[in-house]
Every structure is written in C-alpha cells, then in structure tokens.
Design a protein around this motif. Structure first.
Motif, PDB file in Angstrom:
ATOM      1  N   UNK A  46      15.065  -6.205  20.068  1.00  0.00           N
ATOM      2  CA  UNK A  46      15.523  -6.537  21.408  1.00  0.00           C
ATOM      3  C   UNK A  46      14.439  -6.133  22.424  1.00  0.00           C
ATOM      4  N   UNK A  47      14.232  -6.985  23.384  1.00  0.00           N
ATOM      5  CA  UNK A  47      13.298  -6.615  24.451  1.00  0.00           C
ATOM      6  C   UNK A  47      14.074  -6.523  25.762  1.00  0.00           C
ATOM      7  N   UNK A  55      20.324 -10.809  26.265  1.00  0.00           N
ATOM      8  CA  UNK A  55      21.200  -9.936  25.475  1.00  0.00           C
ATOM      9  C   UNK A  55      21.082  -8.491  25.946  1.00  0.00           C
ATOM     10  N   UNK A  85      22.684  -3.313  28.030  1.00  0.00           N
ATOM     11  CA  UNK A  85      22.540  -2.390  29.163  1.00  0.00           C
ATOM     12  C   UNK A  85      23.886  -2.027  29.811  1.00  0.00           C
ATOM     13  N   UNK A  90      17.024  -0.619  15.830  1.00  0.00           N
ATOM     14  CA  UNK A  90      17.508  -1.277  14.616  1.00  0.00           C
ATOM     15  C   UNK A  90      17.826  -2.738  14.828  1.00  0.00           C
ATOM     16  N   UNK A  91      18.079  -3.113  16.061  1.00  0.00           N
ATOM     17  CA  UNK A  91      18.420  -4.506  16.328  1.00  0.00           C
ATOM     18  C   UNK A  91      17.291  -5.436  15.885  1.00  0.00           C
ATOM     19  N   UNK A  92      16.071  -5.048  16.227  1.00  0.00           N
ATOM     20  CA  UNK A  92      14.947  -5.913  15.857  1.00  0.00           C
ATOM     21  C   UNK A  92      14.565  -5.746  14.411  1.00  0.00           C
ATOM     22  N   UNK A 109      16.093  -3.651  11.456  1.00  0.00           N
ATOM     23  CA  UNK A 109      17.020  -2.654  10.895  1.00  0.00           C
ATOM     24  C   UNK A 109      16.421  -1.861   9.741  1.00  0.00           C
ATOM     25  N   UNK A 110      15.548  -2.487   8.959  1.00  0.00           N
ATOM     26  CA  UNK A 110      15.017  -1.764   7.795  1.00  0.00           C
ATOM     27  C   UNK A 110      14.132  -0.590   8.198  1.00  0.00           C
TER      28      UNK A 110
END
Lengths: 386, 481
Positions: free
Chosen positions: B1-2, B7, B13, B41-43, B45-46
């Motif tokens: 996420x940026x 989103x 936010x 983790x959104x971008x 997760x691993x």
C-alpha cells in the motif's frame, strides 16, 4: 483560530475520509449520472493461498477499491473538468479512447489523427491480395442474387482537418499524406469492387453543406449526413436488389441537443458540467413510410464497425427495410431493430443457407480501418461458398 | 500500500486514526504497531515474517551488547560485528545478489563458461531503509548514545512505524526513543500533520505523477533518435518528478507521524536552491546524508586525515550511497559522480564558489544535478551516454515532428506543462518566501492565511482524489464486440 474550530477541522477531515470510505460500501443515491464509456471491470480478488502469499489478492483488492471508491463519479468528473475547463484538453490515458479537444469544442479520437498523417503502410501486393479476395466474395454473392456493397466511411479528421489543433499535425498536411485507402482507391475500381467512396463524397458535400456532416461532440458521421448517405446507398443498391429500398423522405430538420452517436465523445469525457460544451445539432425527422408493405421491403445484412449504427438507427424507424441482423465487427450478432444480442457462432455458420435470405450485404468500413480484411468475413465466406 | 492510493486515504487511514484515538493512550503504541505491520504486510505479506524476524535478531543483539561491561571492548565489538554482519548479509542477499550473479555470469559468458543457475531474489519493500535504521540503533546502543529499547513492542514500533517504513525519512532511534515512550497528542499537532500530509499528497499526485509520465514516455523511446527538445523536457520532468515524489512522500510521512503524535526530522530543504553540490547534499535526503556522515564518513576518518584522505572518504561514502540506491552500474556511477564533485569542491574551496553570483551558482549546481539524474534514470550506462549525446544534438531540433506518433502533445500536455512550471517555481522560490508564508504551519496566525490554508488543503485533497480516481478509469468509446 478558536480551539473549538480547530476541533471541527480535525474531526471534519477524519469524518470526510470516513464518509468517502463508507460510501464505497453503502448504496448512496447517485447525484451524478454514472460514468460513460466502456470500461472493463477489475477482476475479483482471488483468495487461494498462493495469491494471498504473493500479495496478488491485496493488489487486486486495491484495484477493486479504486474502481469502487465512494464518490468515484464525482472524483473522475472533477479531474476531467479541471483538464478541460482550465487547460482545454482531455486526459491522456494509458489505454482506452484518447479524445483530442480542438477549438470550439470540436472533439476527435486521437488515433484517427495519427492515421491521417501516418503514411500508408500496406504494400501494393498486400492490397491487391485483399482486393482479389473481396472481388471473389462479391462474385460468389452475386451468383446467389445477393449484391455486395462496401461502404467506406470517412474519418472526421480528414473531413475537418482545420478543426484539429495544428500541433497534432506536426507541420503535416493530412491531405498530402497518402493513406492505405487512398492508395487502394484506384485498385478498388480496377478490381471492380462495388464500393461507396464516403471520403470523396463528404469532401464534396463539405463545400455545399454546413458543418453538420460530423457533430463536434461525436466521432461518427452525423444523423444528418447519414440521411444523405442512405439516399446514395439506395441509388446504388436498388438497381441490383430483388426488393428495392423505398425513398427516404425528410419531414423536417429540427435542431436539438446532441444524442446517440452524436454525443459519444463528449460523453466519454465525463465532465461535471457538460452543458456549455454541448452544441445543438440538426436532426432529420424521417417520415415512416407506409406505401410499401413489410414483405416487399429488402432484408439487409449489415457487417459494420460503429459507423454502421447511425445508418441502422435511421433505416428501421423509417420502415425502409425488413428486420434483419447486424454482425458488429463480424464478432457479435444483433437482431435489428432493437439491437438484441443473438447467440450466433459466426465460425460455425452455414453461409450458403444464411446468406440466401438477404437482399444485400452492406459492409460499413471506416477509411482508417483499411488495413483490415473485413474482420474475417471475406475469409469465412470465401472458404464456405464454392 | 502506498500513501497516495485511494485505499490508504479512504480505508486504512480513517480506520487507523479512529482506532488509534479511541483506545486508551497506553494501548496506542500497540494499535500503531498492528497498523504498521498490516500496512507492510498488505504489499508483501511474505516479508512481514522477515521484518519481524530481523527485528527480533537486532533487539536481542542490542540487549546482549547492553549487558556487556564497557571495558569488554573486544567482546562488544564482536557482538556489534555480528549484528551488523547479519543486517548487511541480508541486504546483500536480497538487494545485491541478483546483480552480482548477473555480473559473474557476464564474465563467465565472456570466458565461454556456463553461467550460474540462479533463482531471481525478490526485493522486500523498504529493506534499504529499515536495515539502515536498525544499523543506527545497534551502533547507538554500542556507542551508548541511547539505551536499548525498553520492550520488543517499542523496538518493533521504531522499526515498523508505517509512515517512515517504506521510504524514510531514515529515523534514528535516539531521535524517537523518548517519543515512543510518551508523546504529546493535541489538535494543533494533528492539524499540522493533516496540512503536511495534504501538501505531500498534492506534491506527489498533482506534480510528480504527471511529470513522471512524461519522463517515462521520453525514456521509453529509442534514445538514439530522441530529438534534443524532448531529451531536455524528459530530464527536466524527471528532475522535478524525483524531487516532488520523494519530498512529497517525506511530507506525507512527517504529516502522518504528527497525526500519531510523532515528530520526524525534515528530509528535504529546498535542494534545488543549493549553490554547490556540497550544499545540495545538505538539503537533499537529509536523513540519508546524516546517516552516511555519522555511521560511515566519520568512522572512516572524516576530514581528519588530510586533504587527499578527506577527498577519498567523501568519494567512497558517495560511492556506497550510490550503490545503496540500487544494484546497478548506473547508481554506482551516479554515486561516484557526486563523490567526485564533492571532493573537487572541497579541493577548490567552497569559499571560492560562494563568491559566484547566487543565480549563477544555483543554475550551475542545478545543471550538474540534472546531469546526474540522467545516470539515475537511464535504463543502462550505455543509454545514459546516448542520452547525454541527445541533450547536445542540436541538429535534431526539427525531429520533434519526425514521428507522427511522438509529437509534442504525445510527450507533454498543457496540464503537465503547468505542473512543470509550478514545480520549478516552488523549487526555486527563495527560502525567505517560504518562511514568510509559514508553509509548515497548519494554521498561520493571520485569520486570512489560516482560512486560505484550510481552503488550499481541501483543494489538494479533492484534486488529488480526482486524479487518483481518474487513473483507474480508462474507458473505450464502445465495447468493440
């Protein structure tokens, strides 16, 4: 600033973020009309372990969210309005249709401009090979009593090049650049293809008719021009058709807000406020003829790109032809009038039986599409008919 | 996420802020940490496991260091080396192994030997930033600049705090240690964070993104035939894109930090108004320059070893800094270029440069920086050399109309020209103007200015949301079939 007001601002900011977020999920009554244009919805996120692990699920959610965010219609229209009202231009997009805005709200599709100044790229041998096949198909249809007419529709930018911003020509004169169609024109005659030269006809009409051949806000020939085209087609087809087209009579020419095909480009711009940029257009009121009974009217097979729709939109309300079929881009079949999608597999069609029910095959083909070969129609019919 | 995504703006936010301010103050760190790990983790997760794992490693190494008596120099150095080796080893593996294997395979190919079979390693998001943060923490504990974190939650929050996790500013532990334990939350700070965040959002979305699209178009062409005007427009757009993108991100990070009660250091101070390359680096990516100074330049000897040694130290630090930016020869050369210019300035004497008229000095510095951005942006070194050639290809002036698919409107439109002009004005506006405008204050003392600021902030939010939403809508005139 009073402390209370500061709290109002802080809560206002967070509250606004919440409001937009909530609007994403709740059905809020639409204040603005939905966005226009044909966009592919983003794929639904996949929830399998591999997608979750790689982050593909989350990226898909992000794409989904962007496509459904609350107040999206407003956001998109706001951004487009800024571009058009402040800078006189439309959004340049990575994909989709790129609309170019000229002076006085004349709108064009960008790829038509590029085509008009891009030199012909088909060699003579290629053009001859295509025309040979078209001629073969024309002869096979004629042998079955079905005349064929190739209607070459003009491009708006070729008819009104002066309305395109000069910077898009890069110092070129589109009239001096030979396109594929212009290269093919003498060969069409040489091969005896029955074709209607829309570009030449419109160039001539432009000298005698007002700027109504194309409407500023649309990409196709106007309904007004289409009426004239239909009169021409009638003259060309009637001598060879089993059942002739009746005369098209115009009751009146009424000025009105652009509609249908005449507003397709301004609709695509998705502005917040469109009214100042919509210019009235003349609309011919065709008389619905009752002299010729339905069974005596011709049944036309239309194979066409989007320039075919204005013709179809006029023919059937005027009761000038029997209900028939449209093979849009020779990909999707529609029943006309009404444009009901048909479940027809064009690859598995028995062309011999299918074609015999028609009085003529009319293919509408825009001049910029002259690198195509009828979207596969000629190959299919050439193969199927002995 | 940026940060500059719908989103983030309209889901993450508001949820995080709501939760953060609803829980009792003693649990806010936990909320911030959970939100930060979710954000990361959104971008990827691993890689959350990697982030947490390497943080635990650093945390326990620091506890070990702290338990060793000050007199046990050798043991302490050993533990520090162990910690640093772990961090640098991971950075080497994730960021540089692909590059080194590629180089080795190139040499093996040249020797007509078979190459090494290698599976491409995926780069975890923000690894360059959080590795440097952890290094700073470990060295600070070793030097006694700050005590180890009081708990693993505190330490994880320092490492993973989402506003600065992906792209800085590179926060050093001693700068935020006290804030992690206790920080002030008030409406003035919150509003100042909102203003700073919206300013950054506007810089990123309304300026950097359109300029970036132009740079992408230009650098995506056949560079060998690129007309000179396009080459200049391309590199100018890139120069302002990289500044507004990075500084905008830092603004958003600082703003988000303030909304959560944190105060981060400034990362950019109008770098294009610098009168020398030395000054440029005092204004550009300040947190990296500080890190490099404190943890590499000074340990190397700084300016204590004579003129030649100082010049070498500077040059070497910038070489490393270049390589830190990315694993390619372009970045190495970019670093070496800046290192050379800094060393030259040092050798020539900065006082001489200061005698140049301000406009000349600023212009010259900007041109030198502009040249460095060619190295930074071009896909390969060969492309960079070609690009330099196109910047001087006077005879290609008329070629702007040669390709009907690459005319001026295909390269840059009116709105982007406007963005470029705004970017240039904002970048070169003298410092006194910014001070007079009170640019960092959410609500300046004058009532007119305060309401103008509120209006400007609202406009930034609306326009940026519009631009972001419109990027995701690319309709065709009709469904073709």
């Amino acid at each position: 600033m009073p402390s209370r007001l500061k709290y109002v601002l802080a809560f206002g900011f967070v509250g606004f973020l919440w409001l937009v977020g909530v609007c994403t999920y709740l059905p809020i009554p639409a204040i603005l009309s939905p966005l226009r244009g044909a966009a592919t919805p983003p794929p639904a996120p996949r929830w399998d372990p591999a997608s979750l692990r790689s982050g593909a699920t989350f990226r898909a959610i992000e794409t989904w969210y962007s496509a459904h965010v609350g107040l999206r219609t407003f956001w998109v229209r706001l951004d487009n309005q800024v571009s058009y009202s402040l800078f006189g231009e439309t959004q340049k997009r990575a994909e989709g249709t790129h609309v170019v805005a000229g002076d006085d709200d004349w709108l064009f599709e960008h790829h038509y401009i590029t085509y008009a100044i891009k030199p012909a790229f088909l060699g003579e041998a290629e053009i001859r090979a295509t025309l040979e096949r078209i001629r073969r198909v024309q002869d096979k249809l004629a042998a079955r009593g079905v005349p064929f007419l190739l209607v070459v529709a003009p491009s708006k930018v070729e008819v009104y090049p002066e309305k395109v911003p000069a910077v898009y020509w890069g110092g070129r004169d589109p009239a001096a650049v030979e396109t594929n169609f212009e290269r093919a024109r003498p060969l069409l005659a040489e091969y005896g293809i029955n074709y209607y030269d829309g570009p030449a006809r419109f160039r001539a009409w432009k000298q005698t008719m007002p700027d109504n051949l194309f409407i500023r806000s649309g990409t196709h020939w106007s309904y007004y021009a289409a009426t004239h085209v239909l009169a021409d087609l009638r003259e060309r087809l009637n001598p060879v058709m089993r059942r002739p087209l009746p005369e098209f009579r115009i009751e009146a020419l009424r000025s009105g807000d652009p509609r249908g095909n005449d507003e397709d480009l301004i609709a695509l711009m998705n502005l917040l406020v469109e009214a100042p940029y919509r210019h009235p257009a003349p609309y011919p009121q065709l008389v619905r003829q009752t002299d010729v009974p339905t069974e005596a009217l011709p049944r036309l097979l239309w194979i066409h790109d989007s320039f075919g729709w204005p013709l179809i939109d006029l023919v059937y309300p005027a009761h000038a032809a029997q209900p028939s079929e449209s093979l849009y881009y020779f990909q999707t079949a529609f029943a006309i009038p009404g444009v009901q999608r048909l479940d027809r597999n064009l690859q598995a069609t028995d062309w011999e039986n299918y074609l015999k029910d028609f009085d003529a095959v009319v293919m509408v083909w825009t001049e910029i599409a002259f690198d195509f070969t009828g979207w596969g129609f000629f190959e299919a019919v050439d193969r199927a008919l002995p | 996420m940026v940060f500059s995504s719908l989103l983030f703006l309209y889901a993450f936010l508001p949820l995080l802020l709501g939760l953060y301010y609803l829980v009792p103050p003693r649990h806010r760190n936990l909320v911030a940490l959970a939100g930060s790990l979710f954000f990361y983790g959104w971008g990827e997760p691993v890689f959350v496991g990697l982030l947490v794992g390497i943080s635990l490693y650093g945390y326990y190494i620091s506890l070990w260091l702290a338990r060793l008596p000050a007199a046990a120099t050798l043991a302490r150095r050993g533990v520090l080396t162990l910690g640093l080796a772990g961090y640098l080893g991971l950075l080497l593996y994730f960021k540089y192994s692909n590059f080194f294997v590629e180089q080795l395979n190139g040499v093996l190919g040249w020797l007509q030997q078979g190459g090494i079979v290698w599976t491409h390693v995926v780069l975890p998001l923000g690894i360059s930033f959080f590795t440097f943060q952890k290094i700073s923490y470990l060295v600070d504990v070793y030097r006694g600049t700050s005590p180890p974190a009081r708990s693993i939650v505190d330490y994880l929050l320092f490492v993973a705090l989402f506003p600065q996790l992906i792209a800085g500013p590179i926060i050093r532990y001693h700068d935020v240690a006290a804030q992690i334990i206790a920080r002030d939350h008030n409406v003035d700070k919150f509003l100042s964070g909102v203003w700073r965040f919206l300013l950054g959002l506007a810089r990123k979305v309304l300026i950097a993104n359109p300029l970036g699209a132009v740079a992408d178009t230009v650098f995506g062409q056949d560079l060998g035939t690129l007309p000179m005007p396009y080459a200049w427009v391309g590199i100018l757009c890139y120069a302002f894109q990289i500044y507004f993108d990075f500084a905008g991100y830092s603004d958003m990070a600082i703003g988000l930090g303030r909304m959560l009660g944190f105060e981060f250091i400034e990362n950019f101070e109008r770098p294009y108004t610098a009168r020398s390359i030395t000054e440029f680096w005092r204004r550009w990516h300040i947190s990296l320059s500080n890190f490099m100074r404190d943890y590499l330049y000074i340990p190397l000897g700084g300016n204590r070893g004579g003129r030649f040694r100082t010049a070498f130290n500077l040059w070497f630090v910038f070489l490393v800094s270049g390589f830190w930016h990315g694993a390619s020869w372009n970045f190495v050369c970019w670093g070496a270029y800046h290192g050379t210019l800094l060393s030259l300035e040092r050798a020539l004497g900065l006082k001489r440069l200061a005698r140049l008229p301000g406009t000349v000095a600023v212009g010259l510095t900007f041109l030198l920086v502009l040249a460095s951005w060619v190295l930074f942006r071009a896909p390969t070194l060969t492309d960079a050399v070609t690009y330099f050639g196109r910047l001087c290809a006077w005879s290609s002036w008329a070629d702007v109309t040669a390709n009907p698919e690459l005319l001026w409107p295909d390269v840059i439109n009116h709105r982007t020209w406007a963005a470029l002009v705004v970017a240039a004005v904002v970048s070169f506006l003298p410092e006194r103007w910014w001070v007079r405008l009170g640019w960092d204050l959410a609500l300046p003392p004058s009532r007119f200015q305060a309401w103008a600021r509120v209006g400007l902030g609202a406009a930034f939010l609306l326009l940026a949301s519009g631009a972001l939403a419109n990027q995701s809508y690319n309709p065709f005139i009709y469904f073709r079939f």
